[in-house]
Design an enzyme around this catalytic site. Sequence first.
Site, PDB file in Angstrom:
ATOM      1  N   SER A 131       0.792  -1.240   0.000  1.00  0.00           N
ATOM      2  CA  SER A 131       0.000   0.000   0.000  1.00  0.00           C
ATOM      3  C   SER A 131       0.819   1.282   0.000  1.00  0.00           C
ATOM      4  O   SER A 131       0.259   2.364  -0.187  1.00  0.00           O
ATOM      5  CB  SER A 131      -0.932   0.023   1.210  1.00  0.00           C
ATOM      6  OG  SER A 131      -2.113  -0.658   0.891  1.00  0.00           O
ATOM      7  N   LYS A 160       0.325   3.533  -2.840  1.00  0.00           N
ATOM      8  CA  LYS A 160      -0.929   4.288  -3.046  1.00  0.00           C
ATOM      9  C   LYS A 160      -0.724   5.802  -3.185  1.00  0.00           C
ATOM     10  O   LYS A 160      -1.374   6.422  -4.034  1.00  0.00           O
ATOM     11  CB  LYS A 160      -1.952   3.943  -1.951  1.00  0.00           C
ATOM     12  CG  LYS A 160      -2.530   2.539  -2.168  1.00  0.00           C
ATOM     13  CD  LYS A 160      -3.485   2.117  -1.086  1.00  0.00           C
ATOM     14  CE  LYS A 160      -4.160   0.807  -1.469  1.00  0.00           C
ATOM     15  NZ  LYS A 160      -4.271  -0.149  -0.392  1.00  0.00           N
ATOM     16  N   TYR A 187      -2.782  -2.574 -10.661  1.00  0.00           N
ATOM     17  CA  TYR A 187      -2.749  -2.400  -9.207  1.00  0.00           C
ATOM     18  C   TYR A 187      -1.821  -3.432  -8.539  1.00  0.00           C
ATOM     19  O   TYR A 187      -0.998  -3.085  -7.684  1.00  0.00           O
ATOM     20  CB  TYR A 187      -4.174  -2.481  -8.654  1.00  0.00           C
ATOM     21  CG  TYR A 187      -4.250  -2.479  -7.153  1.00  0.00           C
ATOM     22  CD1 TYR A 187      -4.088  -1.305  -6.422  1.00  0.00           C
ATOM     23  CD2 TYR A 187      -4.474  -3.669  -6.451  1.00  0.00           C
ATOM     24  CE1 TYR A 187      -4.140  -1.315  -5.035  1.00  0.00           C
ATOM     25  CE2 TYR A 187      -4.524  -3.676  -5.066  1.00  0.00           C
ATOM     26  CZ  TYR A 187      -4.353  -2.508  -4.358  1.00  0.00           C
ATOM     27  OH  TYR A 187      -4.401  -2.522  -2.984  1.00  0.00           O
ATOM     28  N   TYR A 189      -3.978   3.116   7.786  1.00  0.00           N
ATOM     29  CA  TYR A 189      -5.201   2.317   7.869  1.00  0.00           C
ATOM     30  C   TYR A 189      -6.122   2.889   8.951  1.00  0.00           C
ATOM     31  O   TYR A 189      -6.122   4.087   9.196  1.00  0.00           O
ATOM     32  CB  TYR A 189      -4.887   0.832   8.150  1.00  0.00           C
ATOM     33  CG  TYR A 189      -3.900   0.217   7.201  1.00  0.00           C
ATOM     34  CD1 TYR A 189      -4.203   0.062   5.850  1.00  0.00           C
ATOM     35  CD2 TYR A 189      -2.670  -0.251   7.637  1.00  0.00           C
ATOM     36  CE1 TYR A 189      -3.301  -0.524   4.977  1.00  0.00           C
ATOM     37  CE2 TYR A 189      -1.762  -0.851   6.767  1.00  0.00           C
ATOM     38  CZ  TYR A 189      -2.086  -0.981   5.442  1.00  0.00           C
ATOM     39  OH  TYR A 189      -1.211  -1.561   4.582  1.00  0.00           O
ATOM     40  N   VAL A 233       1.322  -3.854   3.797  1.00  0.00           N
ATOM     41  CA  VAL A 233       1.315  -5.164   4.441  1.00  0.00           C
ATOM     42  C   VAL A 233       2.604  -5.962   4.180  1.00  0.00           C
ATOM     43  O   VAL A 233       2.784  -7.037   4.730  1.00  0.00           O
ATOM     44  CB  VAL A 233       0.069  -6.007   4.059  1.00  0.00           C
ATOM     45  CG1 VAL A 233      -1.208  -5.367   4.570  1.00  0.00           C
ATOM     46  CG2 VAL A 233       0.006  -6.270   2.565  1.00  0.00           C
TER      47      VAL A 233
END
Length: 305
Positions: free
Chosen positions: A61, A64, A189, A241, A259
């Site tokens: 992530s 992102k 992705y 998160y 992660v």
Amino acid sequence: MENLLKDILKTCYPYTGQGKVANYIPQLAKADVTEFGISVMTEDGVIHNAGDSDKKFTMQSIVKPMILLMALLDQGEECVRRLVGVEATGKPFDAFNYSDQALKSEHINPMINTGSIALCTLIKGETYLEKFNRLLELTRKMADNPSLEIDRDVYLSEKETGNKNRALAYMLKAYGMLHDDVEEVLDCYFRACSISVTSVDLAKIGFTLANRGKNLQTGEQMFPEKYARDINAVLMTCGMYDGSGEFALNVGVPAKSGVGGGIMAIVPHRMGIGMYSPALDGKGNSVAGIKALEMLSEHLDLSIF
Ligand code: GLU
């Protein structure tokens, strides 16, 4: 600085044994929990390292913010904001229980999977491979590392097992927020999440955001200052998160975790920080990584609040 970083790793080392490596992507379950590294790029351009700063791990992530930046560069702020909101959801990154109402842009943000998958569609390129390659180029440029590549084993592992992300993408499609082929969008992705980096790369990428888009060495403005400010603001509220509030209290700087066990932290105008320790808490954040950032923040008074 090196001594401080070494001391922090030593003190926080017992936390590397707490938490669990991500195993819903089978390849990530092979990570070695004893690996622990930190890199800090300071405003004089020097990179300070301690521990396993040369170990490679996948961004997951942490990519992102790069996807968000690429979408902003390609389509502008208005278009991005029309598709994806900026409010923290307070839910896990892969949640799909959005209540019973129609999914709307304001329900998602760029740091949860749904938002990030939607933003992949805004990246320019004839094919999804071309879109990904442009994203990879931007990431290489910000890390000042032309050799960044994907970890193929992690990419294939997630492509094979990423059914929750398929469900999220189909949900976007069901509500008219994604128009392209789901597998093609997800391929971009999954590749993005599999970009392999070290804590040094994360410190450098983080520094470009801390320095509002300006390359310290060349003076080049790589992207508009406003985009750096916007991304840092979104990271402050949504980057860790559903643990972002706690992180704001205890560390107090914009950051993004993944992660794979990495964390990239941004101390505006002062520092870019990269962390790696693969054992995660229940929310997906590196346990030892957060502890080390808490200590560093306290020692150097990093909180922006
Ligand atoms: N590739 C991971 C997924 O989509 C990224 C999740 C994360 O790092 O938060 O499930």
